[in-house]
Design an enzyme around this catalytic site. Sequence first.
Site, PDB file in Angstrom:
ATOM      1  N   HIS A  31       0.632  -1.025  -0.013  1.00  0.00           N
ATOM      2  CA  HIS A  31      -0.186   0.362  -0.130  1.00  0.00           C
ATOM      3  C   HIS A  31       0.570   1.342   0.150  1.00  0.00           C
ATOM      4  O   HIS A  31       0.381   1.952  -0.638  1.00  0.00           O
ATOM      5  CB  HIS A  31      -1.006  -0.034   1.174  1.00  0.00           C
ATOM      6  CG  HIS A  31      -1.871  -1.099   1.651  1.00  0.00           C
ATOM      7  ND1 HIS A  31      -1.485  -2.284   2.097  1.00  0.00           N
ATOM      8  CD2 HIS A  31      -3.131  -1.441   0.677  1.00  0.00           C
ATOM      9  CE1 HIS A  31      -2.554  -3.151   1.918  1.00  0.00           C
ATOM     10  NE2 HIS A  31      -3.694  -2.944   1.250  1.00  0.00           N
ATOM     11  N   GLU A  32       2.204   1.052   0.998  1.00  0.00           N
ATOM     12  CA  GLU A  32       3.074   1.957   0.969  1.00  0.00           C
ATOM     13  C   GLU A  32       2.874   2.840  -0.397  1.00  0.00           C
ATOM     14  O   GLU A  32       3.727   3.680  -0.736  1.00  0.00           O
ATOM     15  CB  GLU A  32       4.097   2.064   1.622  1.00  0.00           C
ATOM     16  CG  GLU A  32       4.554   3.110   2.066  1.00  0.00           C
ATOM     17  CD  GLU A  32       6.214   2.563   3.136  1.00  0.00           C
ATOM     18  OE1 GLU A  32       5.936   3.624   4.081  1.00  0.00           O
ATOM     19  OE2 GLU A  32       6.195   2.041   2.828  1.00  0.00           O
ATOM     20  N   ARG A  33       3.683   1.653  -1.050  1.00  0.00           N
ATOM     21  CA  ARG A  33       4.582   1.325  -2.335  1.00  0.00           C
ATOM     22  C   ARG A  33       3.645   2.179  -3.288  1.00  0.00           C
ATOM     23  O   ARG A  33       3.813   2.490  -4.299  1.00  0.00           O
ATOM     24  CB  ARG A  33       5.282   0.107  -2.367  1.00  0.00           C
ATOM     25  CG  ARG A  33       6.159  -0.030  -1.519  1.00  0.00           C
ATOM     26  CD  ARG A  33       6.822  -1.883  -1.950  1.00  0.00           C
ATOM     27  NE  ARG A  33       7.793  -2.171  -0.693  1.00  0.00           N
ATOM     28  CZ  ARG A  33       8.100  -3.469  -0.745  1.00  0.00           C
ATOM     29  NH1 ARG A  33       6.979  -4.806  -0.597  1.00  0.00           N
ATOM     30  NH2 ARG A  33       9.043  -3.773   0.267  1.00  0.00           N
ATOM     31  N   SER A  54       1.359   4.100  -3.293  1.00  0.00           N
ATOM     32  CA  SER A  54       0.934   5.611  -2.849  1.00  0.00           C
ATOM     33  C   SER A  54       2.027   6.463  -3.453  1.00  0.00           C
ATOM     34  O   SER A  54       1.739   7.098  -3.957  1.00  0.00           O
ATOM     35  CB  SER A  54       0.450   5.865  -1.065  1.00  0.00           C
ATOM     36  OG  SER A  54       1.563   5.400  -0.498  1.00  0.00           O
ATOM     37  N   ILE A  55       3.428   5.538  -2.797  1.00  0.00           N
ATOM     38  CA  ILE A  55       4.699   6.622  -2.789  1.00  0.00           C
ATOM     39  C   ILE A  55       4.603   6.260  -4.687  1.00  0.00           C
ATOM     40  O   ILE A  55       5.087   7.585  -5.645  1.00  0.00           O
ATOM     41  CB  ILE A  55       6.014   5.909  -2.559  1.00  0.00           C
ATOM     42  CG1 ILE A  55       5.871   5.614  -1.326  1.00  0.00           C
ATOM     43  CG2 ILE A  55       7.125   6.604  -3.640  1.00  0.00           C
ATOM     44  CD1 ILE A  55       6.671   5.118  -0.207  1.00  0.00           C
TER      45      ILE A  55
END
Length: 202
Positions: free
Chosen positions: A58-60, A62-63
């Site tokens: 999820h973090e990757r 959005s980044i």
Amino acid sequence: MVVPLKDYPGVSMRRLKVAGQIAAGTTYIELDDVQVPVSNLIGQEGLGMRYVMTNFNHERLSIAVGVTRTARVALAAAFAYVLKREAFGKPLVDQPIVRHRLAKAGARLESQWAWLGGPTTMLKAQAGLVLRECADTAVLLFGGNGYTRTGQGALAEMIYREVPGARIPGSSEDVLLDLGVRQLVKLYKAKTKALESPASKL
């Protein structure tokens, strides 16, 4: 666990000066014999790393989305600049070398949009590389203006400083590219084995 930070016993914080992402408030936090209630535990004890890992993609993602947009802003700024800036009596865009640099960065940027539905590890790694290409292009095409924090090149210069801050979080691109290949190998082996099974020959 949830640890209160501000003015809490045993917690000390120090602001870190970083090259980009100034608004993020990057801070060094030290915990020294900090006591918190048992009720502050999140989930099950000992499973913290597993919880962190479930959020990686999820973090990757959005980044990658934000970085891809930033790359487009950098390239759009450079494009607008070379259309109006003149050298030797002609707009910069009339120079073949300028068009080549725009085309090279633009091709990478447009292909990045196709990755947005693909493997997340490769997507995030590629996003940082694309941003680097587009930021380099913008700064170089702005010339001396691209090296200043004010004036026409301020946006390109700022984005250029943000590149490492896009390439490092969510795992560095070297780690992600390796992980992506290992995942592809695993998938390849599974698909090959499935094709070789008797059921697939019916």
